[in-house]
Design a protein around this motif. Sequence first.
Motif, short mmCIF file in Angstrom:
data_model
loop_
_atom_site.label_atom_id
_atom_site.label_comp_id
_atom_site.label_asym_id
_atom_site.label_seq_id
_atom_site.Cartn_x
_atom_site.Cartn_y
_atom_site.Cartn_z
N SER A 8 -0.33 -4.27 3.42
CA SER A 8 0.89 -4.69 4.11
C SER A 8 1.58 -5.84 3.40
CB SER A 8 0.59 -5.05 5.56
OG SER A 8 -0.43 -6.01 5.63
N ASP A 9 0.84 -6.49 2.49
CA ASP A 9 1.45 -7.60 1.75
C ASP A 9 2.23 -7.12 0.53
OD1 ASP A 9 -0.50 -6.89 -0.07
OD2 ASP A 9 -1.58 -8.78 0.01
N GLY A 10 2.38 -5.80 0.41
CA GLY A 10 3.16 -5.25 -0.70
C GLY A 10 2.36 -4.98 -1.96
N GLY A 11 1.05 -5.12 -1.90
CA GLY A 11 0.22 -4.85 -3.07
C GLY A 11 0.24 -3.38 -3.44
N GLU A 12 -0.45 -3.06 -4.51
CA GLU A 12 -0.48 -1.69 -5.03
C GLU A 12 -1.25 -0.76 -4.09
OE1 GLU A 12 -2.17 0.69 -8.93
OE2 GLU A 12 -1.74 -1.45 -9.09
N VAL A 13 -0.67 0.41 -3.82
CA VAL A 13 -1.32 1.43 -2.99
C VAL A 13 -2.50 2.00 -3.78
CG1 VAL A 13 -1.03 3.68 -1.87
CG2 VAL A 13 0.81 1.99 -1.78
N GLU A 14 -3.63 2.13 -3.10
CA GLU A 14 -4.83 2.70 -3.73
C GLU A 14 -5.23 3.96 -2.98
OE1 GLU A 14 -7.61 -0.82 -5.13
OE2 GLU A 14 -6.94 -1.12 -3.06
N ASP A 75 -11.41 -6.67 2.83
CA ASP A 75 -11.26 -6.61 4.29
C ASP A 75 -9.80 -6.33 4.65
OD1 ASP A 75 -11.92 -6.72 6.95
OD2 ASP A 75 -11.97 -8.91 7.05
N PRO A 76 -9.34 -5.11 4.36
CA PRO A 76 -7.94 -4.79 4.65
C PRO A 76 -7.71 -4.70 6.16
CG PRO A 76 -9.09 -2.84 3.90
CD PRO A 76 -10.05 -3.98 3.78
N MET A 77 -6.46 -4.86 6.54
CA MET A 77 -6.12 -4.67 7.95
C MET A 77 -6.31 -3.19 8.28
SD MET A 77 -3.05 -7.31 8.82
CE MET A 77 -1.77 -6.51 7.91
N VAL A 78 -6.70 -2.91 9.51
CA VAL A 78 -6.93 -1.53 9.93
C VAL A 78 -5.69 -0.68 9.68
CG1 VAL A 78 -7.41 -0.05 11.93
CG2 VAL A 78 -8.68 -2.18 11.63
N ALA A 79 -4.52 -1.22 9.96
CA ALA A 79 -3.27 -0.47 9.79
C ALA A 79 -2.99 -0.15 8.31
CB ALA A 79 -2.10 -1.24 10.38
N ASP A 80 -3.67 -0.83 7.40
CA ASP A 80 -3.46 -0.59 5.97
C ASP A 80 -4.28 0.58 5.43
OD1 ASP A 80 -1.86 -2.82 6.12
OD2 ASP A 80 -3.16 -4.10 4.91
N LEU A 81 -5.19 1.10 6.23
CA LEU A 81 -6.04 2.21 5.81
C LEU A 81 -5.70 3.48 6.59
CD1 LEU A 81 -9.52 0.41 5.71
CD2 LEU A 81 -8.12 1.09 3.76
#
Length: 182
Positions: A8-14, A75-81
């Motif tokens: 969510s911080d705009g980093g690269e999608v994996e 430890d990504p946010m749940v919404a990021d996965l």
Amino acid sequence: MIIVHTPSDGGEVERFDVKTVRSSEASRIATHLTEKMSWPETKKALADEDPDAMRCVAFVLKCRTSPGLRLGDFDPMVADLAVRLDRKEIEDWAEVAAGTIPLIDKPELVQMQTSMIIDEADDKDHARLVVERLLAGKFPPDLSGATPDPSSPTAEESTNSEVSSSGSSLTSSTSTDEPSTT
């Protein structure tokens, strides 16, 4: 299944392809999960988008390129996965749907089912193509009794060097078993 990590911080999608998990990695995943799930239980938990399962599988696969990574550091946010279906899973769904969709007499129900499968796909362009072929009655392709077109070049004779316009991800196959439409 593909686990997609969209920071969510705009980093690269994996993208992490669950089919590539090795036996030793599956054991490692099981030790990281608080429930100590078996691999089949972990895959079911992934299908249910269980945050612990998604995080642990993504973490272990991410360790391939970042061997020093610690679980506490990932430890990504749940919404990021999210878990998405790969190309083969979309095609497997379509094979089953090809037998059931003709029996559905409510077009809105068919529309809802096909929209859901497109939403769940990692490669949405491929999923749309499969759904279009399915709704046109062209999925799965009927190869029984098919005779090759003598005017068509064989794979060895083909000189087509056009670049694919597919938006497929690096983790999914870019080849298909589908006959050419050109």
